[in-house]
Design an enzyme around this catalytic site. Sequence first.
Site, mmCIF file in Angstrom:
data_model
loop_
_atom_site.group_PDB
_atom_site.id
_atom_site.type_symbol
_atom_site.label_atom_id
_atom_site.label_comp_id
_atom_site.label_asym_id
_atom_site.label_seq_id
_atom_site.Cartn_x
_atom_site.Cartn_y
_atom_site.Cartn_z
ATOM 1 N N TRP A 196 0.849 -1.209 0.000
ATOM 2 C CA TRP A 196 0.000 0.000 0.000
ATOM 3 C C TRP A 196 0.878 1.250 0.000
ATOM 4 O O TRP A 196 1.930 1.259 0.631
ATOM 5 C CB TRP A 196 -0.896 0.029 1.252
ATOM 6 C CG TRP A 196 -1.785 -1.158 1.390
ATOM 7 C CD1 TRP A 196 -1.688 -2.143 2.323
ATOM 8 C CD2 TRP A 196 -2.912 -1.508 0.573
ATOM 9 N NE1 TRP A 196 -2.680 -3.083 2.144
ATOM 10 C CE2 TRP A 196 -3.453 -2.714 1.077
ATOM 11 C CE3 TRP A 196 -3.523 -0.917 -0.530
ATOM 12 C CZ2 TRP A 196 -4.560 -3.347 0.519
ATOM 13 C CZ3 TRP A 196 -4.637 -1.539 -1.083
ATOM 14 C CH2 TRP A 196 -5.133 -2.738 -0.570
ATOM 15 N N TRP A 208 -7.424 -0.778 2.162
ATOM 16 C CA TRP A 208 -8.883 -0.814 2.307
ATOM 17 C C TRP A 208 -9.336 -0.450 3.719
ATOM 18 O O TRP A 208 -10.420 0.097 3.921
ATOM 19 C CB TRP A 208 -9.456 -2.177 1.889
ATOM 20 C CG TRP A 208 -9.020 -3.352 2.733
ATOM 21 C CD1 TRP A 208 -8.001 -4.217 2.484
ATOM 22 C CD2 TRP A 208 -9.609 -3.797 3.976
ATOM 23 N NE1 TRP A 208 -7.906 -5.163 3.482
ATOM 24 C CE2 TRP A 208 -8.882 -4.932 4.400
ATOM 25 C CE3 TRP A 208 -10.677 -3.354 4.753
ATOM 26 C CZ2 TRP A 208 -9.185 -5.630 5.579
ATOM 27 C CZ3 TRP A 208 -10.980 -4.045 5.930
ATOM 28 C CH2 TRP A 208 -10.237 -5.169 6.327
#
Length: 482
Positions: free
Chosen positions: A314, A367
Site C-alpha cells: 500500500w 482498504w
Amino acid sequence: MSDTGNEKPVIVLFRHDLRLGDNGALHRASQTGKPVIPIYLRDERVSGDNRPMGGARRWWLHHSLIALAASLRELGARLVLKRGRTDNVIDTLINDTGADMVVWNRRYDPPGAEIDEALRVQLSHRAIATQTFEGQILHEPSLLKTGAGGHYRVYRPFWRVLNAMPGLRDPLPAPLELKGWQHELASDTLDDWGLLPHQANWAKGFSEAWSPGEKGARDRLQVFLHDRIGSYAEYRDRPDIEATSRLSPHLAHGEITPFQIWHATRNPMLDGQRAGAEKFRQELGWREFSYHLLYNNPKLPSENYDTAFDAFPWENRPDLLSAWKHGRTGYPIVDAGMRQLWRTGWMHNRVRMIVASFLIKHLLVDWRIGEGWFWETLVDADPANNAASWQWVAGSGADSAPYFRIFNPVLQGEKHDPKGDYVRKFLPELAALPDKYLHRPWSAPHVTLKMAQIDLGKTYPLPIVDLQCARERALEAFNKTR
Ligand code: FAD
C-alpha cells in the site's frame, strides 16, 4: 426495593434494537406482567471491532433514542439511559431495583456477543433469570454449517441454504401496554452524551434525508413495497434513480428487523413483482452472509481474510486520500459519491463499489483506511457489512471480486448514471456540461467547458491519477503479493 405490588421488575436491555415491534426481549418482558425497566446501555467497548461508534451513527442514535423513548412512554414505561460497562451497570441496576430478570436481543458482532455471554454467566451466579432472543439477523451463525461442518465462505451455497430455511418466524407484535416501574431511577440525559456532531452543520443534510426511528423505518418499507420493489432488479444499480429501499440505517439501529422485511416481501399482493422481491431478499442475504463471516472471523474489520494481502505494498499517500475523502479526485462519479456520503451519510451501493475500488486500486490506499472513513461517515455503518464489503472490493475477502477486476470510473459512470442526473445533483459545478462529457470533463473542448463555466483545475479538479497508469501500477502491486 420492590414495586407497590411487591413485584420485582424485569430489565429490558436495548442496544442495536431500537424498536417496539418484533422485539423478542420487550415482548417477553411485557408477557411476564411484571414492571418493566427499559434501558439503553451505551457500552462503548462493543461498537463494531471495539471502535467507538462513528459520528454519523451517533447523530442517528441521538434521534432514534428520542423516538424510542417517546414510544415507550406512550405504552407506560420510561427509557433509562446509562453509559458504562454492561456488567457494572446491570449489577447496580439490579441492586437498586431488586429486578430478578434481565432480557435482551442477541448481538452477533464478536465483542458484543462476548460481553453478553459474560453478562449471562454473571447473572446466573446471582440467580437472576435471563432470556435472549433473535431479531438482528435471520439465522444463527453458530447453527448454519456447511456439509463439512465449517462456516460458509462462498455466498451462493450460503444463500441457497438460507433461502430454503423452513419456518422463518412471523414478526412479533409490539406490546399494547407496559407496566412501568414506579420508583425514581437515575438516568443520564441524552444531551449530556454529546452525540450530535461538533462540526457546524455537518448533519444538516442528514435531517433532510432521514427520519430515524421505528416509524421512519416502517414508512420507508411501505414506500419501497408500494413504489419500487417491482423495478428493483432492473434499477437497483442506478444511483440516479430512487430504486432501493434505503432501509440500511434503520436495520443498523434495529428499528426494523429482517424478519419484518422478509415477511412483508412474501405478501401475496406482491405476486406480480416476484423478480424484484426475490432480488431484494438476495441482498438481505448478503447482509446475513456478512454477519456469518464476521461471527466466524472476528478480525474481519481489521485483518485481511486472505492473508496473501498482508504483503500488499500500500502507498497510502495522504494527498490522494484527502482528495478522495473530499470528493475532489477529478472523476465525477467518485466525487459525487463521496459528496453524497458527506452530505447525507449514505451512498448508493454501486457507487460505494466504485469509490472503494478507486481508493484501493487506483490510489493504492489500504482498504482499512477507506473502511474507517465509511465507519465515521455512514449512518448505516455496520461492522459486518462494511468490513465484508471493503474486503470484497479489495479482493482480500471471502468470495471476493478478484483483485484484477478494476472498475473504470468513467465507464461505470456512463453506464449507471447515463444522463448524469446523479453527478449533477452532487457536483453542481458540472451541471451545465453536456451529458457526453459529464463523466470525463477533461475531454470536453475548451469552448464547451467555457460555456459551462468550468475552469478545470480551478472550479473542478483535473484527474488526480491517470487511469491507465494507475491500473497498471495496481496490477503490478498485486502481482508482488502472489
Ligand atoms: P437495498 O438495495 O434496498 O438492500 C436492502 C438491504 O439489504 C440493505 O439495507 C442492506 O441491509 C442489505 N444489503 C444490500 N446490499 C448489500 C451488500 N452488498 N452487502 C450487504 N448487505 C447488503 N451496508 C451497510 O448496511 N452498512 C455498511 O457499513 C456498508 N458498507 C459498505 C461498504 C462498501 C465498500 C460497499 C461496496 C457496500 C457497503 N454496504 C454497507 C452494502 C450496501 O451498499 C448497503 O447495504 C446498501 O447500499 C444500503 O442501501 P439500501 O438499504 O437502499 O439497500
